[in-house]
Design an enzyme around this catalytic site. Sequence first.
Site, PDB file in Angstrom:
ATOM      1  N   GLN B 214       0.846  -1.203   0.000  1.00 20.71           N
ATOM      2  CA  GLN B 214       0.000   0.000   0.000  1.00 20.71           C
ATOM      3  C   GLN B 214       0.878   1.248   0.000  1.00 20.71           C
ATOM      4  O   GLN B 214       0.627   2.214  -0.724  1.00 20.71           O
ATOM      5  CB  GLN B 214      -0.901   0.006   1.243  1.00 20.71           C
ATOM      6  CG  GLN B 214      -1.950  -1.094   1.238  1.00 20.71           C
ATOM      7  CD  GLN B 214      -2.493  -1.396   2.614  1.00 20.71           C
ATOM      8  OE1 GLN B 214      -2.340  -0.617   3.555  1.00 20.71           O
ATOM      9  NE2 GLN B 214      -3.122  -2.556   2.752  1.00 20.71           N
ATOM     10  N   GLU B 312      12.013  20.322 -23.621  1.00 20.53           N
ATOM     11  CA  GLU B 312      11.347  21.589 -23.257  1.00 20.53           C
ATOM     12  C   GLU B 312      12.034  22.215 -22.036  1.00 20.53           C
ATOM     13  O   GLU B 312      11.397  22.895 -21.237  1.00 20.53           O
ATOM     14  CB  GLU B 312       9.857  21.378 -22.985  1.00 20.53           C
ATOM     15  CG  GLU B 312       9.059  20.871 -24.180  1.00 20.53           C
ATOM     16  CD  GLU B 312       8.785  21.948 -25.225  1.00 20.53           C
ATOM     17  OE1 GLU B 312       8.682  23.129 -24.873  1.00 20.53           O
ATOM     18  OE2 GLU B 312       8.701  21.580 -26.420  1.00 20.53           O
TER      19      GLU B 312
END
Lengths: 557, 557
Positions: B214, B312
């Site tokens: 988890q 970019e």
Amino acid sequence: MQCSQNTVRVRLQINGTFCLTEIGHGTNTKGMQTTAVYDIENEEFVINSSCFEAAKCWAAGLSQTASHAIVFAQLIVKGEMKGLHGFIVPLRDPTSLIPYPGLTIGDMGEKTGLNGIDNGFLVFHNYRIPRKNLLSKTGGVTLKGDYITSFKDSKKKHGVSLGHLSIGRTYIVCTAAAYGIKALTIAVRYAAIRKQFGPNESEEVSIIEYQTHQHRLLPHLACAYAIRIFGDFILPSCCQFIFDSLFDSSDEHISERGMEIHSICCGAKPLASWSIRDVIQECREACGGHGYLKAAGIGDLRDNNDANCTFEGDNTVIIQQTSNWLLKFWPLVLKQSRISSPMSSVDFLTSATEILEYKWEIIDVEQLCSPNNLIQIYQWLVCYLLRETYEKSQKAMQSGIDPFWVKNNHQVFLAKNLSIAYTQHLILKQMLDFIDKAGDENVKKVLLRLFSLYAISSLEKYHLTTLYRGGYARDYLASLLIQESMLKLCADLKDDAVALIDAVAAPDFAIHSILGASDGQVYKRLESAIMDSSYNMGKPSWWLDIVNKSYSPISKL
Amino acid sequence: MQCSQNTVRVRLQINGTFCLTEIGHGTNTKGMQTTAVYDIENEEFVINSSCFEAAKCWAAGLSQTASHAIVFAQLIVKGEMKGLHGFIVPLRDPTSLIPYPGLTIGDMGEKTGLNGIDNGFLVFHNYRIPRKNLLSKTGGVTLKGDYITSFKDSKKKHGVSLGHLSIGRTYIVCTAAAYGIKALTIAVRYAAIRKQFGPNESEEVSIIEYQTHQHRLLPHLACAYAIRIFGDFILPSCCQFIFDSLFDSSDEHISERGMEIHSICCGAKPLASWSIRDVIQECREACGGHGYLKAAGIGDLRDNNDANCTFEGDNTVIIQQTSNWLLKFWPLVLKQSRISSPMSSVDFLTSATEILEYKWEIIDVEQLCSPNNLIQIYQWLVCYLLRETYEKSQKAMQSGIDPFWVKNNHQVFLAKNLSIAYTQHLILKQMLDFIDKAGDENVKKVLLRLFSLYAISSLEKYHLTTLYRGGYARDYLASLLIQESMLKLCADLKDDAVALIDAVAAPDFAIHSILGASDGQVYKRLESAIMDSSYNMGKPSWWLDIVNKSYSPISKL
């Protein structure tokens, strides 16, 4: 999938492989579904895979070259399950390499990396092998189908077996270190050559001069050195252990030694593979766009190291072995017993009560960088995390929670961090031993900076929350000094970075990167790599499909 | 390198590309070495690459399909440098796609990922283009070679230009979110199906039931949701800005808006690409060995997202744009001015003085999970890091250090973390706006848990040191509650994980992973993928080289 070097033997009589993992079960070895039923009448074992999930898989060399395998299967004698046992299983006719009838063998398919090694799968269809093929040191089957085991002290055997299994994990530590150093060789050399921006328009500076770039690479350089040095210690230690366990019966504590080596390797393999994963990734990014070229060589490194996080036991699962072992020592601490282990990795726990009294008293960068202080911090971390994990687990157990869930619910932030801190402490101690042996004072000075940088950046990355949670650090100073020390160490090490790389780098042909050669001719190599490829300079076969038809005389007709 | 979709236009009259980056210069655009010298006699520009380092590179579509490029070069008129200007440059005969004489065009070669897009390089050999091909909005050249510029307010122009350039970065935010969700789709579905170990021998549990698992996946799920929601906000915002700047002159603050969008995107693109890098890596590892198969689909995702960290604008470099912009507001705080920006992202700085007075007063998990408290913590982080970076930089400046080095020496732990906290604050605000609009209270509840988990796990990952260093957190409680909240939120979200994935997952054919299909038939797909490949079941061509010769009748002769 060209060749399988790890199964080639000098005399080439047998190409072997090792089949434990199944499609449905990896780390949970007890859950294996392959069965070996003893057939009294024929004095044979009948090995079967009940379904595809029971197929053996990932075995290296299995899909293309192995003539024999050691296969682990659930032994069934007279209808009774006797647990997992090893069998020698002939797989292929050694003269034709064609698999024997009753077996389906193939390759797992293309992988993310390491495609130079084949990994196979194997399905048994009631495949028969002779009784003598059972590896019976732990337990055998008589002609008449009685199960016999000669081992009384199964615990002792277990420790030795685990120690033997550690060799694969020590190799991973060493391999990860080599990968990390290769990535850093490329990134550090490139950082010295690549220039970008500068204080004025006529002057550009090497990107290694930037604080951001130093902070990107130098903590990773320190980490790769630490793991490399640790690998050079743990690999021979593990080999010596195997040798002693086989040929030297004088060590009464051989089983404890096996357990300790197992626990060390179950911490070191995850820590090394995770750390080097981060080293490689940062090196890739630090080389910018050119680092994204395959010819830079970093992408492949990442893909190969990726397997290190998973094989020989998934990192997150096997690291629990380390904390499981450590937790056994806390009752001894509570009894104020003297604690000592064959490899001495937990001896400091004897002083756990005093260590837990320590607080952060460091007031400047120099004090924080001192080896004694850093070792003390790591010892406190181990003691604190051990106590917390133990006490919280005990409390949960007393409240009636199933031990299975108690263990699983105290991993994150507790048992896992305990294993990490314990392993780091051991790596740091080993690094200090190594530095002690360095003859040259100047070399010592540089290596001590690497030591401090590895220790402090690991505190920042893994343990800051614990230092505060446990009350060891109490105010702003610990955070501030950790950050300031890292920046100072990075700046101090910056001018030595290239030399530190040259000292450990592989030769250029092995680095095999257009950005990372020792002569620094980055742009020359980049130009050659790009210009000399006939593919790069060609026209795509589909050019006519995208050509501008309105310009074409044909479309004007 | 099959096709170049991003240069295909509907009418297919021109396949264009954009050439700015050179081999020797990427982020430092001012350092570009391509020159365009105006030749008065012929009314042409002569474009030249003085060396291979001046070659244009990485332009998408350049190597195979582009017929025209916008090329940035240093304009030289009458021997005077006029700075970087854009030119329309014909590259290839549109009917044959053969490059024109005077140009060398080719491909950069195989990359780590994104090999479906070609990236080219371009060398100019005194290549001539007509005078009218200069894009002269910013500055033009008369027939007689006089340089003219109509723009008086270059600062205003600059803001708009930067805003326009942001569109590429917003796409990256959205792409990264899609990659992250794809990786999580595979890993979460696999975690629900894959079983390993259990409280007793007959019962195995899904690995998502484990605390460790988890903790591996759910903070990443929260992160991917946060970035996805933010992408859905920033992409239309950026498009609207471009539309307004081109067609709507009513916005007086269009330049400020451009600057703010630029600053947001220069923070969001690095944060998104780095976060998703970590998401994908954890998903790969969480799928174990089977996740290492190419057919699992995670390795390719990692390789593709990797480019997002670099193109970019390299993450580490462009994120400085965000802090540079933020630093301009601190003098306004000192003057106690009201602060407001077109996108309102810094309006809370008006209350900076009060915000900086706040301390950690949270005493339990519930309080920590509250949106108001979490937003307050992030606002404190931005204010504190802004003040620290500003004050330390001012002090260094006053001591006579070159401003270039002052800026560079206050990035790590300060300016960089400032940009990150500012971006996260904006992402969190956006997430709350999104949750506010959810109609169903149960959905709101789950989304609020994702919000809290993203906020708290980001505190743990990025800002704990700063919280203590700045005196906001003072004792063990902050650390303890951060850890406890994360575990509680993970446990609370565990049962919703599959539904949260199903709500955003792409269809199975797009996920294209043997482990991640919506029907959960992991083992069936794994079996088909392995068994149906003729390669997997074949014998290698070199089998005779490794066969055991001693078994062979031939060798016995």
